[in-house]
Write a protein that holds these residues in place. Structure first.
Motif, PDB file in Angstrom:
ATOM      1  N   TYR A 238     -22.609  19.484 -19.282  1.00  0.00           N
ATOM      2  CA  TYR A 238     -22.464  20.934 -19.242  1.00  0.00           C
ATOM      3  C   TYR A 238     -20.989  21.332 -19.298  1.00  0.00           C
ATOM      4  N   THR A 239     -20.149  20.563 -18.604  1.00  0.00           N
ATOM      5  CA  THR A 239     -18.708  20.829 -18.655  1.00  0.00           C
ATOM      6  C   THR A 239     -18.173  20.612 -20.061  1.00  0.00           C
ATOM      7  N   LEU A 240     -18.594  19.524 -20.712  1.00  0.00           N
ATOM      8  CA  LEU A 240     -18.136  19.245 -22.073  1.00  0.00           C
ATOM      9  C   LEU A 240     -18.580  20.337 -23.038  1.00  0.00           C
ATOM     10  N   ASN A 241     -19.821  20.765 -22.923  1.00  0.00           N
ATOM     11  CA  ASN A 241     -20.310  21.822 -23.814  1.00  0.00           C
ATOM     12  C   ASN A 241     -19.544  23.123 -23.605  1.00  0.00           C
TER      13      ASN A 241
ATOM     14  N   TRP B 280     -11.660  17.613  -8.544  1.00  0.00           N
ATOM     15  CA  TRP B 280     -11.828  17.415  -9.982  1.00  0.00           C
ATOM     16  C   TRP B 280     -11.714  18.753 -10.710  1.00  0.00           C
ATOM     17  N   GLU B 281     -11.310  18.696 -11.971  1.00  0.00           N
ATOM     18  CA  GLU B 281     -11.288  19.910 -12.792  1.00  0.00           C
ATOM     19  C   GLU B 281     -12.713  20.404 -13.021  1.00  0.00           C
ATOM     20  N   ALA B 282     -12.874  21.737 -13.021  1.00  0.00           N
ATOM     21  CA  ALA B 282     -14.165  22.379 -13.302  1.00  0.00           C
ATOM     22  C   ALA B 282     -15.255  21.885 -12.362  1.00  0.00           C
ATOM     23  N   TYR B 283     -14.918  21.744 -11.080  1.00  0.00           N
ATOM     24  CA  TYR B 283     -15.863  21.149 -10.127  1.00  0.00           C
ATOM     25  C   TYR B 283     -16.215  22.102  -8.989  1.00  0.00           C
ATOM     26  N   ILE B 284     -15.938  23.375  -9.175  1.00  0.00           N
ATOM     27  CA  ILE B 284     -16.359  24.377  -8.198  1.00  0.00           C
ATOM     28  C   ILE B 284     -16.518  25.718  -8.910  1.00  0.00           C
ATOM     29  N   ASN B 285     -17.478  26.488  -8.455  1.00  0.00           N
ATOM     30  CA  ASN B 285     -17.680  27.837  -8.961  1.00  0.00           C
ATOM     31  C   ASN B 285     -16.489  28.685  -8.527  1.00  0.00           C
ATOM     32  N   GLU B 286     -15.692  29.107  -9.500  1.00  0.00           N
ATOM     33  CA  GLU B 286     -14.462  29.850  -9.194  1.00  0.00           C
ATOM     34  C   GLU B 286     -14.750  31.151  -8.444  1.00  0.00           C
TER      35      GLU B 286
ATOM     36  N   PHE C  58      -5.813  19.429  -9.608  1.00  0.00           N
ATOM     37  CA  PHE C  58      -6.862  18.609 -10.208  1.00  0.00           C
ATOM     38  C   PHE C  58      -6.454  17.146 -10.306  1.00  0.00           C
ATOM     39  N   TYR C  59      -7.413  16.264 -10.153  1.00  0.00           N
ATOM     40  CA  TYR C  59      -7.248  14.850 -10.479  1.00  0.00           C
ATOM     41  C   TYR C  59      -8.338  14.482 -11.471  1.00  0.00           C
ATOM     42  N   ASP C  60      -8.140  13.390 -12.213  1.00  0.00           N
ATOM     43  CA  ASP C  60      -9.170  13.003 -13.182  1.00  0.00           C
ATOM     44  C   ASP C  60      -9.610  11.547 -13.026  1.00  0.00           C
ATOM     45  N   SER C  61      -9.322  10.959 -11.858  1.00  0.00           N
ATOM     46  CA  SER C  61      -9.883   9.648 -11.520  1.00  0.00           C
ATOM     47  C   SER C  61      -9.777   9.472 -10.019  1.00  0.00           C
ATOM     48  N   GLY C  62     -10.648   8.603  -9.485  1.00  0.00           N
ATOM     49  CA  GLY C  62     -10.586   8.331  -8.060  1.00  0.00           C
ATOM     50  C   GLY C  62      -9.261   7.705  -7.654  1.00  0.00           C
TER      51      GLY C  62
END
Length: 349
Positions: free
Chosen positions: A228-231, A30-36, A54-58
Motif C-alpha cells: 500500500y505504501t509503494l502504491n 519508519w517512513e510512512a508508518y503513522i497516520n499523520e 525516519f530510519y529505513d532498517s533496524g
C-alpha cells in the motif's frame, strides 16, 4: 549501505538539535508508518509538536537509539529491540498506570514487548511484486532467491542483519534465528548466487523513490502493508502486491516505546497513550492497511478489513510463521559482514 548513511545523518541531526522543548517531542519511526492526522490532532489538543526522524532498517534505528547524544523521546522498535533496550535501561518500563491504553491489549501481545512498550502494528515478511511486470504471482522463496533470468537487475533486497536472512533461511528449512556458522554460510551461498539479480539492498520503500532505481524494481523483500505504501509512492493503486511464500515466514511485531533519556517523559508517555488508544489505533490501522494488536481498536474496524487476507494473515500462514528471538553477538556480527559485503558489491557494480 544506505541504512548506515541514514543513521549517521539522523544521529547528527538529533544530536545537533536542542533537546525537545516542552512543546516538542522527537519520534523515531519508519517512513510512512503513522497516520499523520493522529499527530496533527495530538498537537491540536495538547499544543505539543511531534517531530519525526525516519530510519529505513533496524540496524539504522538501533545505531540511533544506542547513541546517548541522540534526543529521542519516543521510538517504534521491534519486539526484540524493546526487550533488549529495556533491559539495558535505555527505554522505560510501561504498564497500565503510565499508559492506560495498555488495558486494551491482550497479554499474549503485551508480553512480546517485554514490559517496555505498547504493541504497535504487526504482520509478516514476504515478497512484493509489480503486477504489470510479473503476471504469475510468486509462491515460494525460491522465486526471489533463485529468480528467473527476466528478473536480473530487478530485485530489491534488504540490508538489515535480521530480516535479510529470512528468505534464505526459511528456504533452507532453517530457523530465522539461526546462530551457527554452518547455517549462516549456507544462507550466504544462496545470497551470493542471488546477487547478480539484485538491483539494490536498500529498503524498497526507500529505493522506490529513486528516479534511477524505482522504475527498475519488479520484485522485493518486504513487510505486509508495504504494498500500500509503494502504491501510494508511485501513484498507482493495485500495482504492487504482496504474498507470503508457502514455506512460511517471519511474524513480526513492532512496539512503541519511550526513551529513558527523554527530557519530557511525561509528555512522551502521553503521546504513546494517545497513539495507542482504541480510536487512534483503529484510525492508524485503517490508514496504513495494517493489523492492530489492540482488541478494542480491532472491534472498531469494519468486517471487510478484519477479513482481508492481505492485512490479517490467515491462520494457516501464521501457523507456519516464526517469531524473532535475540541473536548471539557473533551471529549478528557475521550477518552484518555478509549483508555489508553483498551491498558493497552491488554498489560497486
Amino acid at each position: 549501505m544506505r541504512g548506515a548513511i541514514l543513521a549517521a545523518v539522523s544521529l547528527t541531526a538529533l544530536a545537533a538539535a536542542a533537546p525537545a522543548s516542552a512543546a516538542t517531542l522527537n519520534l523515531l519511526i519508519w517512513e510512512a508508518y503513522i497516520n499523520e492526522e493522529i499527530l496533527a490532532d495530538f498537537t491540536g489538543e495538547t499544543g505539543i509538536e511531534v517531530r519525526q526522524t525516519f530510519y529505513d532498517s533496524g540496524d539504522a534505528r538501533d545505531e540511533i537509539l544506542s547513541d546517548p547524544n541522540s534526543n529521542v523521546d519516543v521510538v517504534v522498535t521491534n519486539e526484540n529491540g524493546a526487550k533488549l533496550y529495556g533491559n539495558r535501561g535505555i527505554i522505560m518500563a510501561l504498564d497500565r498506570k503510565n499508559v492506560p491504553a495498555l488495558a486494551d491489549y491482550a497479554e499474549s501481545w503485551t508480553k512480546r514487548c517485554g514490559g517496555y512498550g505498547v504493541p504497535y502494528l504487526w504482520g509478516t515478511m514476504g515478497i512484493l511484486y509489480r503486477s504489470d511486470a510479473i503476471t504469475t504471482p510468486p509462491s515460494s522463496w525460491a522465486d526471489i532467491m533463485k529468480p528467473a533470468e527476466s528478473l536480473r537487475g530487478h530485485i530489491a533486497m534488504y540490508d538489515d542483519h535480521a530480516e535479510a536472512f529470512v528468505a534464505p533461511l526459511v528456504l533452507l528449512g532453517k530457523s530465522v534465528n539461526a546462530n551457527d556458522n554452518e547455517t549462516l554460510k549456507a544462507a550466504f551461498e544462496l545470497m551470493k548466487a542471488q546477487r547478480p539479480y539484485v538491483l539494490t539492498y536498500d529498503y524498497v520503500v526507500t529505493s522506490i523513490q529513486s528516479a534511477d532505481k524505482g522504475p527498475k524494481i519488479y520484485m522485493a523483500l518486504g513487510y505486509s502493508g508495504d504494498q500500500y505504501t509503494l502504491n501510494g509512492k508511485v501513484g498507482a493503486p493495485g500495482l504492487w502486491r504482496y504474498v507470503v511464500p508457502r514455506e512460511g515466514t517471519l511474524s513480526w511485531l513492532d512496539c512503541i516505546t519511550v526513551s529513558e533519556r527523554s527530557q519530557n517523559r511525561d509528555l512522551a508517555l502521553k503521546l504513546v497513550d494517545y497513539i495507542s488508544n482504541a480510536r487512534n489505533g483503529a484510525r492508524n490501522a485503517t490508514k496504513l492497511n495494517m493489523p492492530t494488536a489492540s482488541t478494542a481498536a480491532l472491534a472498531l474496524l469494519p468486517e471487510d478489513v478484519r477479513s482481508d487476507p492481505e492485512i490479517y494473515a490467515a491462520p494457516e500462514i501464521l501457523a507456519k510463521s516464526q517469531l524473532q528471538e535475540e541473536l548471539t553477538v557473533q551471529s549478528v556480527q557475521a550477518r552484518r559482514r555478509i549483508i555489508s559485503s553483498l551491498a558493497q558489491l552491488s554498489d560497486a557494480r
